[in-house]
Design a protein around this motif. Structure first.
Motif, PDB file in Angstrom:
ATOM      1  N   THR A 171      38.428  40.681  46.156  1.00  0.00           N
ATOM      2  CA  THR A 171      38.234  40.900  47.586  1.00  0.00           C
ATOM      3  C   THR A 171      36.756  40.989  47.922  1.00  0.00           C
ATOM      4  OG1 THR A 171      40.345  42.046  47.771  1.00  0.00           O
ATOM      5  CG2 THR A 171      38.721  42.484  49.484  1.00  0.00           C
ATOM      6  N   PHE A 172      36.009  41.737  47.115  1.00  0.00           N
ATOM      7  CA  PHE A 172      34.569  41.859  47.332  1.00  0.00           C
ATOM      8  C   PHE A 172      33.895  40.492  47.289  1.00  0.00           C
ATOM      9  CE2 PHE A 172      30.377  42.084  45.322  1.00  0.00           C
ATOM     10  CZ  PHE A 172      29.679  42.773  46.304  1.00  0.00           C
ATOM     11  N   PHE A 173      34.227  39.681  46.280  1.00  0.00           N
ATOM     12  CA  PHE A 173      33.623  38.353  46.183  1.00  0.00           C
ATOM     13  C   PHE A 173      33.967  37.492  47.391  1.00  0.00           C
ATOM     14  CE2 PHE A 173      33.430  39.111  41.470  1.00  0.00           C
ATOM     15  CZ  PHE A 173      32.044  39.083  41.399  1.00  0.00           C
ATOM     16  N   SER A 174      35.220  37.577  47.852  1.00  0.00           N
ATOM     17  CA  SER A 174      35.610  36.790  49.022  1.00  0.00           C
ATOM     18  C   SER A 174      34.806  37.202  50.250  1.00  0.00           C
ATOM     19  CB  SER A 174      37.096  36.959  49.320  1.00  0.00           C
ATOM     20  OG  SER A 174      37.849  36.144  48.483  1.00  0.00           O
ATOM     21  N   TYR A 175      34.727  38.497  50.499  1.00  0.00           N
ATOM     22  CA  TYR A 175      34.002  38.960  51.684  1.00  0.00           C
ATOM     23  C   TYR A 175      32.497  38.766  51.567  1.00  0.00           C
ATOM     24  CZ  TYR A 175      37.835  40.988  54.299  1.00  0.00           C
ATOM     25  OH  TYR A 175      38.950  41.150  55.047  1.00  0.00           O
ATOM     26  N   TYR A 176      31.940  39.105  50.438  1.00  0.00           N
ATOM     27  CA  TYR A 176      30.487  39.059  50.286  1.00  0.00           C
ATOM     28  C   TYR A 176      29.953  37.634  50.342  1.00  0.00           C
ATOM     29  CZ  TYR A 176      25.818  40.096  48.577  1.00  0.00           C
ATOM     30  OH  TYR A 176      24.457  40.204  48.463  1.00  0.00           O
ATOM     31  N   TYR A 177      30.637  36.725  49.647  1.00  0.00           N
ATOM     32  CA  TYR A 177      30.169  35.349  49.593  1.00  0.00           C
ATOM     33  C   TYR A 177      30.863  34.445  50.616  1.00  0.00           C
ATOM     34  CZ  TYR A 177      27.885  36.782  45.298  1.00  0.00           C
ATOM     35  OH  TYR A 177      27.100  37.422  44.381  1.00  0.00           O
ATOM     36  N   LYS A 178      31.803  34.990  51.363  1.00  0.00           N
ATOM     37  CA  LYS A 178      32.556  34.229  52.374  1.00  0.00           C
ATOM     38  C   LYS A 178      33.191  32.978  51.764  1.00  0.00           C
ATOM     39  CE  LYS A 178      31.847  36.657  56.096  1.00  0.00           C
ATOM     40  NZ  LYS A 178      32.876  37.487  56.604  1.00  0.00           N
ATOM     41  N   ILE A 179      33.881  33.191  50.623  1.00  0.00           N
ATOM     42  CA  ILE A 179      34.592  32.098  49.963  1.00  0.00           C
ATOM     43  C   ILE A 179      36.066  32.484  49.846  1.00  0.00           C
ATOM     44  CG2 ILE A 179      32.660  31.081  48.718  1.00  0.00           C
ATOM     45  CD1 ILE A 179      33.364  32.786  46.308  1.00  0.00           C
ATOM     46  N   SER A 180      36.918  31.490  49.812  1.00  0.00           N
ATOM     47  CA  SER A 180      38.360  31.746  49.857  1.00  0.00           C
ATOM     48  C   SER A 180      39.036  31.785  48.496  1.00  0.00           C
ATOM     49  CB  SER A 180      39.043  30.676  50.709  1.00  0.00           C
ATOM     50  OG  SER A 180      38.583  30.743  52.022  1.00  0.00           O
ATOM     51  N   TRP A 181      38.526  31.060  47.512  1.00  0.00           N
ATOM     52  CA  TRP A 181      39.260  30.927  46.255  1.00  0.00           C
ATOM     53  C   TRP A 181      39.539  32.250  45.566  1.00  0.00           C
ATOM     54  CZ3 TRP A 181      36.982  32.467  41.797  1.00  0.00           C
ATOM     55  CH2 TRP A 181      35.594  32.523  41.751  1.00  0.00           C
ATOM     56  N   PRO A 182      38.659  33.285  45.604  1.00  0.00           N
ATOM     57  CA  PRO A 182      39.032  34.548  44.953  1.00  0.00           C
ATOM     58  C   PRO A 182      40.250  35.208  45.601  1.00  0.00           C
ATOM     59  CG  PRO A 182      36.666  34.480  45.290  1.00  0.00           C
ATOM     60  CD  PRO A 182      37.253  33.323  46.038  1.00  0.00           C
ATOM     61  N   ALA A 183      40.385  35.042  46.904  1.00  0.00           N
ATOM     62  CA  ALA A 183      41.535  35.620  47.602  1.00  0.00           C
ATOM     63  C   ALA A 183      42.837  34.961  47.139  1.00  0.00           C
ATOM     64  CB  ALA A 183      41.369  35.464  49.111  1.00  0.00           C
ATOM     65  N   PHE A 184      42.794  33.666  46.931  1.00  0.00           N
ATOM     66  CA  PHE A 184      44.001  32.969  46.494  1.00  0.00           C
ATOM     67  C   PHE A 184      44.328  33.249  45.028  1.00  0.00           C
ATOM     68  CE2 PHE A 184      42.956  30.841  50.420  1.00  0.00           C
ATOM     69  CZ  PHE A 184      44.203  30.759  51.021  1.00  0.00           C
ATOM     70  N   ILE A 185      43.313  33.487  44.214  1.00  0.00           N
ATOM     71  CA  ILE A 185      43.558  33.945  42.844  1.00  0.00           C
ATOM     72  C   ILE A 185      44.196  35.334  42.884  1.00  0.00           C
ATOM     73  CG2 ILE A 185      42.424  34.721  40.713  1.00  0.00           C
ATOM     74  CD1 ILE A 185      40.411  32.443  41.121  1.00  0.00           C
ATOM     75  N   CYS A 186      43.700  36.163  43.786  1.00  0.00           N
ATOM     76  CA  CYS A 186      44.229  37.524  43.924  1.00  0.00           C
ATOM     77  C   CYS A 186      45.702  37.519  44.323  1.00  0.00           C
ATOM     78  CB  CYS A 186      43.392  38.283  44.958  1.00  0.00           C
ATOM     79  SG  CYS A 186      43.741  40.042  45.060  1.00  0.00           S
ATOM     80  N   ILE A 187      46.108  36.598  45.186  1.00  0.00           N
ATOM     81  CA  ILE A 187      47.505  36.557  45.606  1.00  0.00           C
ATOM     82  C   ILE A 187      48.408  36.139  44.449  1.00  0.00           C
ATOM     83  CG2 ILE A 187      47.754  34.206  46.503  1.00  0.00           C
ATOM     84  CD1 ILE A 187      49.058  35.442  48.957  1.00  0.00           C
ATOM     85  N   VAL A 188      47.963  35.206  43.621  1.00  0.00           N
ATOM     86  CA  VAL A 188      48.762  34.792  42.456  1.00  0.00           C
ATOM     87  C   VAL A 188      48.877  35.960  41.469  1.00  0.00           C
ATOM     88  CG1 VAL A 188      48.833  33.228  40.479  1.00  0.00           C
ATOM     89  CG2 VAL A 188      48.239  32.346  42.741  1.00  0.00           C
ATOM     90  N   ILE A 189      47.776  36.647  41.225  1.00  0.00           N
ATOM     91  CA  ILE A 189      47.806  37.820  40.343  1.00  0.00           C
ATOM     92  C   ILE A 189      48.744  38.880  40.909  1.00  0.00           C
ATOM     93  CG2 ILE A 189      46.428  39.767  39.498  1.00  0.00           C
ATOM     94  CD1 ILE A 189      44.082  37.751  39.247  1.00  0.00           C
ATOM     95  N   SER A 190      48.707  39.074  42.212  1.00  0.00           N
ATOM     96  CA  SER A 190      49.574  40.071  42.850  1.00  0.00           C
ATOM     97  C   SER A 190      51.044  39.733  42.671  1.00  0.00           C
ATOM     98  CB  SER A 190      49.246  40.176  44.340  1.00  0.00           C
ATOM     99  OG  SER A 190      47.934  40.599  44.529  1.00  0.00           O
ATOM    100  N   TRP A 191      51.395  38.458  42.808  1.00  0.00           N
ATOM    101  CA  TRP A 191      52.786  38.050  42.598  1.00  0.00           C
ATOM    102  C   TRP A 191      53.203  38.294  41.153  1.00  0.00           C
ATOM    103  CZ3 TRP A 191      51.927  32.782  45.403  1.00  0.00           C
ATOM    104  CH2 TRP A 191      52.052  32.967  46.786  1.00  0.00           C
ATOM    105  N   ILE A 192      52.352  37.936  40.214  1.00  0.00           N
ATOM    106  CA  ILE A 192      52.673  38.133  38.797  1.00  0.00           C
ATOM    107  C   ILE A 192      52.847  39.619  38.487  1.00  0.00           C
ATOM    108  CG2 ILE A 192      51.737  37.942  36.441  1.00  0.00           C
ATOM    109  CD1 ILE A 192      50.430  35.275  37.400  1.00  0.00           C
ATOM    110  N   VAL A 193      51.930  40.428  38.977  1.00  0.00           N
ATOM    111  CA  VAL A 193      51.998  41.871  38.731  1.00  0.00           C
ATOM    112  C   VAL A 193      53.231  42.472  39.400  1.00  0.00           C
ATOM    113  CG1 VAL A 193      50.823  44.053  39.229  1.00  0.00           C
ATOM    114  CG2 VAL A 193      49.538  42.134  38.323  1.00  0.00           C
ATOM    115  N   TRP A 194      53.595  41.976  40.587  1.00  0.00           N
ATOM    116  CA  TRP A 194      54.795  42.475  41.262  1.00  0.00           C
ATOM    117  C   TRP A 194      56.030  42.184  40.416  1.00  0.00           C
ATOM    118  CZ3 TRP A 194      59.456  40.792  43.041  1.00  0.00           C
ATOM    119  CH2 TRP A 194      60.152  41.668  43.861  1.00  0.00           C
ATOM    120  N   VAL A 195      56.135  40.978  39.886  1.00  0.00           N
ATOM    121  CA  VAL A 195      57.280  40.624  39.038  1.00  0.00           C
ATOM    122  C   VAL A 195      57.332  41.533  37.817  1.00  0.00           C
ATOM    123  CG1 VAL A 195      58.276  38.825  37.557  1.00  0.00           C
ATOM    124  CG2 VAL A 195      57.436  38.236  39.835  1.00  0.00           C
TER     125      VAL A 195
END
Length: 164
Positions: free
Chosen positions: A108-132
Motif C-alpha cells: 500500500t505504501f509503495f502504491s501511494y508513495y510512488y503512485k503506481i498500481s501494480w503493488p495494489a494488484f499484487i496485494c489483492i492476489v495475496i489477500s485472496w490467497i491468505v483468505w483461502v
C-alpha cells in the motif's frame, strides 16, 4: 529429493496444503461470489466509472488497496487461532504477521508513495490467497461437514430438554 521433503514439511508446504484443502462447490461459490465479487463491488464500481470517463484510474487502485487490506488484515486472527493445529508453530507465528499485515501495508505504501498500481494488484492476489488459507477449516463452507454438523446437532442437542 531431500529438499522436496523438507519443503513439504516446512511452513510453506503446510500453507500450500491449507490452500488446497477447502476447495469444494460451496467454498468455491462463497469465495468467488461473496468474497471476490460482492466484496469487490467498490473496485468494480470505480472500474465502471473509469470506463465511462467519470473517474480517474487512480480511484481503481485506491479501491483495490482498501479492499485488499480489509480482506488481508483480519485473516490473521483465524490463522493464529489455528496455531495448535500447526506443525511449524514458530514459522507460522513469524510468517503470518508478515504476510497478513506487514506485506499488504508495504505494498500500500509503495502504491501511494510512488503512485503506481501494480503493488495494489499484487496485494489483492495475496489477500485472496491468505483468505483461502485462513478459511481452510471452516466447516460451514463445506457441504459435507456442514451437513454432518447439522445431523449431529439434531441427534444430540435438538429437543434434548423437551421431556423435562
Amino acid at each position: 529429493m531431500h529438499i522436496i521433503n523438507n519443503i513439504s514439511d516446512s511452513i510453506f508446504g503446510e500453507l500450500w496444503e491449507r490452500f488446497k484443502k477447502p476447495w469444494c462447490t460451496s467454498f468455491t461459490i462463497h469465495f468467488f461470489f461473496y468474497t471476490v465479487f460482492i466484496g469487490g463491488l467498490g473496485v468494480f464500481a470505480s472500474l465502471f466509472q473509469f470506463i465511462n470517463n467519470k473517474g480517474d484510474s487512480w480511484f481503481i487502485t485506491e479501491n483495490v488497496i482498501t479492499y485488499s487490506l480489509a480482506l488481508a488484515i483480519p485473516t490473521i486472527v483465524p490463522i493464529l487461532l489455528s496455531f495448535n493445529d500447526t506443525k511449524n508453530k514458530s514459522s507460522l507465528a513469524q510468517v503470518s504477521p508478515i504476510v497478513c499485515i506487514v506485506l499488504p501495508i508495504l505494498l500500500t505504501f509503495f502504491s501511494y508513495y510512488y503512485k503506481i498500481s501494480w503493488p495494489a494488484f499484487i496485494c489483492i492476489v495475496i489477500s485472496w490467497i491468505v483468505w483461502v488459507i485462513s478459511q481452510y477449516d471452516n466447516r460451514c463452507l463445506n457441504d459435507k461437514t456442514f451437513g454432518e454438523d447439522i445431523e449431529a446437532n439434531s441427534r444430540n442437542k435438538h429437543g434434548k430438554s423437551w421431556n423435562n
